[in-house]
Motif scaffolding. Structure first.
Motif, PDB file in Angstrom:
ATOM      1  N   PRO A 107       2.827  -9.075   1.634  1.00  0.00           N
ATOM      2  CA  PRO A 107       2.515  -9.400   3.037  1.00  0.00           C
ATOM      3  C   PRO A 107       1.652  -8.327   3.689  1.00  0.00           C
ATOM      4  N   LEU A 108       0.482  -8.094   3.125  1.00  0.00           N
ATOM      5  CA  LEU A 108      -0.442  -7.104   3.666  1.00  0.00           C
ATOM      6  C   LEU A 108      -1.352  -7.753   4.705  1.00  0.00           C
ATOM      7  N   ALA A 109      -1.846  -6.947   5.603  1.00  0.00           N
ATOM      8  CA  ALA A 109      -2.754  -7.462   6.629  1.00  0.00           C
ATOM      9  C   ALA A 109      -4.057  -7.940   5.993  1.00  0.00           C
ATOM     10  N   ASP A 110      -4.657  -8.973   6.576  1.00  0.00           N
ATOM     11  CA  ASP A 110      -5.959  -9.437   6.103  1.00  0.00           C
ATOM     12  C   ASP A 110      -6.951  -8.282   6.168  1.00  0.00           C
ATOM     13  N   ALA A 111      -7.807  -8.200   5.141  1.00  0.00           N
ATOM     14  CA  ALA A 111      -8.736  -7.076   5.053  1.00  0.00           C
ATOM     15  C   ALA A 111     -10.199  -7.488   5.060  1.00  0.00           C
ATOM     16  N   VAL A 135     -15.021 -10.807   1.802  1.00  0.00           N
ATOM     17  CA  VAL A 135     -15.768  -9.550   1.921  1.00  0.00           C
ATOM     18  C   VAL A 135     -15.197  -8.692   3.043  1.00  0.00           C
ATOM     19  N   ALA A 136     -15.066  -7.383   2.761  1.00  0.00           N
ATOM     20  CA  ALA A 136     -14.712  -6.401   3.788  1.00  0.00           C
ATOM     21  C   ALA A 136     -15.958  -5.570   4.080  1.00  0.00           C
ATOM     22  N   GLY A 170      -9.612   4.159  -1.957  1.00  0.00           N
ATOM     23  CA  GLY A 170      -8.505   4.934  -1.418  1.00  0.00           C
ATOM     24  C   GLY A 170      -8.055   4.491  -0.045  1.00  0.00           C
ATOM     25  N   ARG A 171      -8.635   3.432   0.494  1.00  0.00           N
ATOM     26  CA  ARG A 171      -8.273   2.950   1.825  1.00  0.00           C
ATOM     27  C   ARG A 171      -7.322   1.753   1.779  1.00  0.00           C
ATOM     28  N   GLY A 172      -7.035   1.255   0.590  1.00  0.00           N
ATOM     29  CA  GLY A 172      -6.180   0.076   0.473  1.00  0.00           C
ATOM     30  C   GLY A 172      -6.913  -1.232   0.675  1.00  0.00           C
ATOM     31  N   LEU A 177      -7.410  -7.218   0.197  1.00  0.00           N
ATOM     32  CA  LEU A 177      -8.269  -8.360  -0.082  1.00  0.00           C
ATOM     33  C   LEU A 177      -7.648  -9.275  -1.134  1.00  0.00           C
ATOM     34  N   VAL A 178      -7.090  -8.683  -2.185  1.00  0.00           N
ATOM     35  CA  VAL A 178      -6.499  -9.491  -3.253  1.00  0.00           C
ATOM     36  C   VAL A 178      -5.301 -10.285  -2.734  1.00  0.00           C
TER      37      VAL A 178
END
Length: 233
Positions: A107-111, A135-136, A170-172, A177-178
């Motif tokens: 449950p990670l925030a959308d990137a 894409v980020a 290194g920013r996660g 994204l995955v």
């Protein structure tokens, strides 16, 4: 709607020709090995194995010979590299990868944001993917920092491939994204999968953090030709 677990079975059945395996390693004559894959290229030898057994999918014309040779030596580490030549592709090597999937992404925030793969602003490496890509980008400069492409293998199988720019690591971003891409795949009725080289610890870390556990499964088969396009995974 089909359960995520059933989607995995349906995907592997379509991708390999049958699933699950009935022996330690089933050699399957699969006409699909002579047809273009998600990228329009041939993937003539392909297999997946889990703790309960595996399937090696090969061109029908060579299946009997390959099965007979495997019966003589069932050590896949030794036998596998011989298969591409037996399948009519002596110029190709043999790959082995960790094979993962998830029914519950982290449950990670959308990137990132979804855009068409053919959008002129999309990074070059993402353009071969069909459909939308994730894409980020840097909110101040607009620079692309990371992205996920989806290999749409069949009605269910959606393999995710991710790349992060060296300066943005290194920013996660990759794990975010995955996980975001996996949620969309599940929402659309597919099953998200993820493959990486056994020695790619960075990719393994991204997969674990995004909710793709290592269940002891592997994928294997003939490598791409040198002239074929390379995508990251």
């Amino acid at each position: 709607m089909t359960s995520p677990e059933r989607r995995l079975v349906e995907h592997l059945t379509r991708w390999l020709g049958t699933w699950p395996a009935t022996t330690g390693l089933d050699i399957i004559a699969e006409p699909g090995r002579a047809l273009p894959g998600w990228d329009g290229l041939l993937h003539p030898v392909l297999g997946v194995a889990g703790p309960a057994g595996g399937v090696l999918s090969v061109p029908p014309v060579h299946a009997e010979t390959i099965a007979a040779r495997y019966a003589e030596n069932q050590d896949l580490a030794h036998f596998g590299p011989l298969v591409p030549a037996m399948a009519g592709f002596p110029e190709r090597g043999w790959f082995t990868a960790v094979y993962r999937w998830t029914t519950r992404p982290a449950p990670l925030a959308d990137a990132g944001v979804w855009v068409p793969a053919q959008d002129p602003a999309v990074p070059e490496w993402l353009r071969p993917f069909n459909g939308d890509v994730l894409v980020a980008h840097d909110p101040e400069t607009g620079e692309h920092l990371a992205g996920v492409g989806i290999k749409r293998h069949d009605d269910y199988g959606r393999e995710l491939a991710v790349v992060t720019a060296p300066a943005a690591r290194g920013r996660g971003l990759a794990r975010g994204l995955v996980a975001q891409a996996a949620r969309r795949v599940l929402d659309e009725g597919g099953i998200p999968t993820y493959m990486h080289s056994p020695d790619n610890l960075a990719s393994a870390s991204v997969a674990e953090a995004a909710g793709f556990a290592d269940a002891g499964w592997t994928a294997f088969g003939a490598t791409e030709q040198a002239t074929q396009r390379k995508t990251a995974g």
